[in-house]
Enzyme design. Sequence first.
Site, PDB file in Angstrom:
ATOM      1  N   ASP A  47       6.877 117.517 -12.652  1.00 32.15           N
ATOM      2  CA  ASP A  47       7.015 118.758 -11.894  1.00 32.15           C
ATOM      3  C   ASP A  47       7.303 118.483 -10.421  1.00 32.15           C
ATOM      4  O   ASP A  47       6.535 117.792  -9.749  1.00 32.15           O
ATOM      5  CB  ASP A  47       5.699 119.547 -12.000  1.00 32.15           C
ATOM      6  CG  ASP A  47       5.830 120.932 -11.389  1.00 32.15           C
ATOM      7  OD1 ASP A  47       6.403 121.814 -12.049  1.00 32.15           O
ATOM      8  OD2 ASP A  47       5.374 121.133 -10.239  1.00 32.15           O
ATOM      9  N   TYR A  52       8.690 120.780  -2.070  1.00 30.40           N
ATOM     10  CA  TYR A  52       7.814 119.602  -1.976  1.00 30.40           C
ATOM     11  C   TYR A  52       8.487 118.457  -1.203  1.00 30.40           C
ATOM     12  O   TYR A  52       7.851 117.460  -0.888  1.00 30.40           O
ATOM     13  CB  TYR A  52       7.398 119.090  -3.360  1.00 30.40           C
ATOM     14  CG  TYR A  52       6.675 120.080  -4.247  1.00 30.40           C
ATOM     15  CD1 TYR A  52       6.170 121.279  -3.748  1.00 30.40           C
ATOM     16  CD2 TYR A  52       6.486 119.830  -5.596  1.00 30.40           C
ATOM     17  CE1 TYR A  52       5.517 122.190  -4.572  1.00 30.40           C
ATOM     18  CE2 TYR A  52       5.829 120.733  -6.423  1.00 30.40           C
ATOM     19  CZ  TYR A  52       5.359 121.924  -5.910  1.00 30.40           C
ATOM     20  OH  TYR A  52       4.713 122.810  -6.738  1.00 30.40           O
ATOM     21  N   LYS A  77      12.011 123.826  -8.733  1.00 31.52           N
ATOM     22  CA  LYS A  77      11.797 125.251  -8.451  1.00 31.52           C
ATOM     23  C   LYS A  77      12.624 125.706  -7.257  1.00 31.52           C
ATOM     24  O   LYS A  77      12.846 124.945  -6.300  1.00 31.52           O
ATOM     25  CB  LYS A  77      10.306 125.506  -8.161  1.00 31.52           C
ATOM     26  CG  LYS A  77       9.366 124.869  -9.150  1.00 31.52           C
ATOM     27  CD  LYS A  77       7.934 125.310  -8.955  1.00 31.52           C
ATOM     28  CE  LYS A  77       6.983 124.386  -9.695  1.00 31.52           C
ATOM     29  NZ  LYS A  77       6.701 123.129  -8.972  1.00 31.52           N
ATOM     30  N   HIS A 110      10.139 129.822  -7.720  1.00 35.26           N
ATOM     31  CA  HIS A 110       8.831 129.312  -7.300  1.00 35.26           C
ATOM     32  C   HIS A 110       7.806 130.434  -7.076  1.00 35.26           C
ATOM     33  O   HIS A 110       6.662 130.330  -7.494  1.00 35.26           O
ATOM     34  CB  HIS A 110       9.011 128.473  -6.028  1.00 35.26           C
ATOM     35  CG  HIS A 110       7.952 127.442  -5.824  1.00 35.26           C
ATOM     36  ND1 HIS A 110       8.201 126.233  -5.218  1.00 35.26           N
ATOM     37  CD2 HIS A 110       6.629 127.425  -6.120  1.00 35.26           C
ATOM     38  CE1 HIS A 110       7.087 125.527  -5.157  1.00 35.26           C
ATOM     39  NE2 HIS A 110       6.108 126.228  -5.703  1.00 35.26           N
TER      40      HIS A 110
END
Length: 278
Positions: A47, A52, A77, A110
């Site tokens: 993931d 990120y 995402k 997201h």
Amino acid sequence: MTDALAPRTLNDGNVIPPIGFGSFPHHGEDSDEMTTSALDLGYRLIDTALRYENEAEVGAAVRRSSVPRSEIVVTSKLAGRHHGAAEAREGVAQSLKNLGLEQIDLFLIHWPLPKQGKYVDTWKTLVELRDEGLLRSIGVSNFTPENLEKIIDATGVTPAVNQVELHPAFIQSELRAAHDELGIVTEAWSPLGRGTGLLDEPVIRELAEKNGVTTGQVVLRWHVQQGIVPIPMSSNPARRAANLELGGFSLSDDEVAAISELDRGRIWGQDPDEHEEF
Ligand SMILES: NC(=O)c1ccc[n+]([C@@H]2O[C@H](COP(=O)([O-])OP(=O)(O)OC[C@H]3O[C@@H](n4cnc5c(N)ncnc54)[C@H](OP(=O)(O)O)[C@@H]3O)[C@@H](O)[C@H]2O)c1
């Protein structure tokens, strides 16, 4: 009872593993090494997210791995800044470029950002991009039943997955019931409560002792036995390995229910109706 460790078949016919590996909040070499180690240990669902800022490292580790690409489910995402039809196309192009992949196996919106009012158009674009072959499966994250209803009504396409905050302190019963009715697989973020003391709860400690396993394994077993796909993150190699070893013991229905009694609410206060990040 769901076969706890069987792969989960999505509503589009694709299959994902019963447990994955989270990559937040690691970056750079750490992220590359952790992804490599996770793949070596046997994780096959990884993931990440544009937000990120580690897609490049995750993608590099996936591309370099001796594990065949076809066996790995890379999830990423779409960030809030990419809500909207044209913007969603840009966001997917950016993630594909960062990851260095031809196709993203599972791609999620997201957050719904309902105040921006663009998640329906965004979903329409993900459907197009799936049909064009850039995304294999599409889903959402942090969507409420109302958000789900709107996108399904607008497109006739039900998300394959909804990834939400879910752990014994926030069991999300109503949302899970809605998912079951719609045929959506529930993925759990912060499945272990992200270091908030959840694992020290007496009921969890007792079950760990009884079964000769770790408290983390008890909580992850609680997830998989209910058909929830947890995506725990650990920067510790021993915990990372143990979190994947969930066979060899099981919880009774009463034990699952006793753990669910810890339900008290969100740890992070991130209400999807209010939370905005871009
Ligand atoms: N969609 C979203 O909005 C969203 C939001 C948040 C997170 N996520 C995703 O979900 C993933 C997981 O969530 P998370 O990282 O918030 O929480 P988590 O996986 O519940 O918890 C991670 C924390 O638990 C510790 N830990 C891991 N295994 C353990 C074990 N067996 N025993 C004791 N402690 C253990 C880790 O410490 P050590 O590293 O020291 O082991 C780390 O501090 C993220 O990495 C990210 O990919 C998605």
